[in-house]
Design a protein around this motif. Structure first.
Motif, mmCIF file in Angstrom:
data_model
loop_
_atom_site.group_PDB
_atom_site.id
_atom_site.type_symbol
_atom_site.label_atom_id
_atom_site.label_comp_id
_atom_site.label_asym_id
_atom_site.label_seq_id
_atom_site.Cartn_x
_atom_site.Cartn_y
_atom_site.Cartn_z
ATOM 1 N N THR A 43 40.842 35.827 15.825
ATOM 2 C CA THR A 43 40.786 34.407 16.208
ATOM 3 C C THR A 43 39.567 33.724 15.604
ATOM 4 O O THR A 43 39.675 32.592 15.111
ATOM 5 C CB THR A 43 40.774 34.267 17.745
ATOM 6 N N SER A 61 42.178 29.878 21.345
ATOM 7 C CA SER A 61 43.011 31.035 21.010
ATOM 8 C C SER A 61 44.424 30.799 21.539
ATOM 9 O O SER A 61 44.592 30.399 22.680
ATOM 10 C CB SER A 61 42.434 32.301 21.644
ATOM 11 N N ASP A 86 49.430 33.731 17.996
ATOM 12 C CA ASP A 86 49.011 35.014 18.555
ATOM 13 C C ASP A 86 50.240 35.571 19.270
ATOM 14 O O ASP A 86 50.629 35.092 20.336
ATOM 15 C CB ASP A 86 47.845 34.811 19.524
ATOM 16 N N GLU A 113 48.281 36.342 14.320
ATOM 17 C CA GLU A 113 47.664 37.508 14.965
ATOM 18 C C GLU A 113 48.784 38.338 15.592
ATOM 19 O O GLU A 113 49.740 37.810 16.115
ATOM 20 C CB GLU A 113 46.670 37.050 16.040
HETATM 21 MG MG LIG Z 1 42.768 36.504 18.994
#
Ligand SMILES: [Mg+2]
Ligand SMILES: Nc1ncnc2c1ncn2[C@@H]1O[C@H](COP(=O)(O)OP(=O)(O)OP(=O)(O)O)[C@@H](O)[C@H]1O
Length: 159
Positions: A43, A61, A86, A113
């Motif tokens: 992140t 995030s 993410d 991510e």
């Molecule tokens: Mg992260």
């Protein structure tokens, strides 16, 4: 796939500096797959790239929303849209379509991510950015893995 670079990131400032060098190379359709354990710095790296592209707002995030989208202003014809994802909490690869990933892959830069959560739906041609936590407090190692095209494009930042 070839290892294109191994870059030492002794502290967060260096992580931010490398991310800022990479950011201007990004164009719509690019997919960056961030590998690395919890807290490896995925992140932080994405946040620094998003800031370097001129998105001045907070870069939270996407832990819970899974996706945060950054759209350039309509008169800005050079900065790509960024989808920061993410996927840690994705329950099945199919669920990613509900997030609109196809639009991201076509029209934006995708910073992902936990990309393995996409299973078979991660398109070819992505650049792997692997972050590892080193024994030294605060130090990380970044390994960039990609194809010949990425090697050519990254040339200037790899030397
Ligand atoms: Mg992260
Ligand atoms: N060299 C470094 N580069 C990046 N982050 C660093 C570095 N040194 C220390 N840190 C710290 O490590 C943490 C990295 O957290 P970050 O949220 O970026 O990890 P992450 O890989 O996204 O984890 P998650 O899988 O939970 O999303 C931050 O607290 C950051 O300050």
């Amino acid at each position: 796939m070839i290892i294109l670079a191994e870059i030492d990131l002794p502290d967060l400032a260096e992580t931010q500096a490398v991310a800022a060098r990479l950011a201007p190379l990004l164009r719509p359709g690019d997919i960056l797959a961030f590998d690395g354990t919890l807290g490896a710095g995925k992140t932080e790296f994405c946040r620094a790239m998003i800031h370097a592209l001129g998105f001045a707002d907070d870069v939270p995030s996407p832990t819970f929303n899974l996706v945060q989208v950054y759209e350039p202003s309509p008169e800005d014809m050079t900065t790509p849209a960024i989808w920061h994802m993410d996927l840690y909490r994705l329950e099945s690869p199919e669920e990613a379509f509900e997030l609109g990933i196809e639009e991201a892959f076509d029209t934006a830069v995708s910073l992902i991510e936990w990309p393995a959560k996409l299973g078979p739906y991660l398109p070819e041609g992505f650049l792997t950015c692997r972050l590892e936590i080193m024994a030294d407090q605060g130090a990380r190692k970044l390994t960039l893995i990609g194809d010949e095209q990425w090697r050519n494009r990254l040339g200037s930042i790899l030397s």
